[in-house]
Design a protein around this motif. Structure first.
Motif, PDB file in Angstrom:
ATOM      1  N   GLU A 182      -1.394   1.182  -4.927  1.00 58.98           N
ATOM      2  CA  GLU A 182      -1.007  -0.199  -4.627  1.00 58.98           C
ATOM      3  C   GLU A 182       0.009  -0.674  -5.667  1.00 58.98           C
ATOM      4  N   GLN A 234       7.312   8.427  -9.268  1.00 56.50           N
ATOM      5  CA  GLN A 234       7.920   8.036  -7.991  1.00 56.50           C
ATOM      6  C   GLN A 234       8.033   6.518  -7.879  1.00 56.50           C
ATOM      7  N   VAL A 235       6.993   5.821  -8.292  1.00 58.83           N
ATOM      8  CA  VAL A 235       7.006   4.363  -8.235  1.00 58.83           C
ATOM      9  C   VAL A 235       8.057   3.815  -9.184  1.00 58.83           C
ATOM     10  N   THR A 239      11.212   3.148   0.958  1.00 57.92           N
ATOM     11  CA  THR A 239      10.065   3.954   0.542  1.00 57.92           C
ATOM     12  C   THR A 239       9.050   4.253   1.638  1.00 57.92           C
ATOM     13  N   TRP A 282       6.581   2.283   2.073  1.00 56.52           N
ATOM     14  CA  TRP A 282       5.358   1.619   1.653  1.00 56.52           C
ATOM     15  C   TRP A 282       5.021   0.493   2.630  1.00 56.52           C
ATOM     16  N   THR A 284       0.736   9.142  -4.614  1.00 53.51           N
ATOM     17  CA  THR A 284       2.061   8.729  -5.078  1.00 53.51           C
ATOM     18  C   THR A 284       2.030   8.657  -6.609  1.00 53.51           C
ATOM     19  N   ARG A 312       0.852  -1.187   0.000  1.00 48.64           N
ATOM     20  CA  ARG A 312       0.000   0.000   0.000  1.00 48.64           C
ATOM     21  C   ARG A 312       0.887   1.236   0.000  1.00 48.64           C
ATOM     22  N   LEU A 313       0.500   2.227  -0.798  1.00 52.66           N
ATOM     23  CA  LEU A 313       1.293   3.439  -0.953  1.00 52.66           C
ATOM     24  C   LEU A 313       0.540   4.642  -0.393  1.00 52.66           C
TER      25      LEU A 313
END
Length: 206
Positions: free
Chosen positions: A57, A29-30, A87, A89, A25, A20-21
């Protein structure tokens, strides 16, 4: 009936992990975080959503490779720990232990200008086979692997399908209708992961 796909790579176990982010986001960035992870672990991931929508996600999985091998599940768990530490996350609690997880691209082949299909087309194929026992979501499909001192990156619009394994023939029909040369099945019920590739297709290296 003869299947148009043949098994082109396999790995023991059926590993997958959802993260989960934070809200808002960005895809960029991912991408940066996954490109960095790819230097130590071959990234295969789904980002639920479409185009440049914010990412809430990340679903990680394994893509078996005859050329480069496949990390074992302990190496995958270690990669998740590194990603979480870098991160912030959050790993989703619990993992599905039945059915199958499949990602299908929507572009025909790998050419940038090739025709593209819609998530609804895949859902329609599944709906014809069964009114229940499946879920189909739009997603960005990501592959990133460190080769020759550089991160080799591939991204494509697609769908994530979670379904009962009885629906594998319908998933295969959807893959064929979208002209997919290869796709990965994470078979949670049978605890194995395998690549299906079109029998007459070269495709990307497996």
């Amino acid at each position: 009936m003869t299947t148009p796909y043949t098994e082109a790579g396999t790995a023991e176990g059926a590993w997958t992990q959802s993260l989960r982010l934070p809200a808002a986001t960005s895809v960029e960035q991912v991408h940066r975080a996954l490109a960095e992870l790819a230097r130590s672990w071959p990234v295969a991931a789904f980002l639920p959503g479409e185009a440049d929508e914010p990412v809430g996600e990340v679903v990680l999985y394994r893509d078996p490779s005859r050329t480069y091998g496949t990390p074992d599940t302990s190496a995958c768990d270690a990669a998740v720990r590194r990603l979480v530490a870098a991160t912030g996350w959050t790993p989703a609690a619990g993992r599905a232990d039945d059915g199958v997880l499949v990602g299908l691209g929507l572009r025909e082949g790998y050419g940038a200008g090739a025709p593209e299909h819609s998530p609804e087309e895949v859902a329609d194929r599944l709906r014809v086979a069964s009114a229940m026992g499946w879920r189909c979501r739009a997603a960005r499909l990501i592959s990133a692997r460190f080769v020759d001192d550089a991160v080799r990156w591939y991204a494509e619009d697609g769908v994530i399908v979670r379904a009962e394994d009885r629906l594998l023939p319908a998933i295969e029909e959807a893959a064929l209708s979208c002209a997919q040369q290869r796709y990965v099945v994470t078979h949670l019920a049978h605890q194995r992961t395998y690549v299906l590739q079109q029998c007459t297709s070269g495709g990307l290296p497996s």
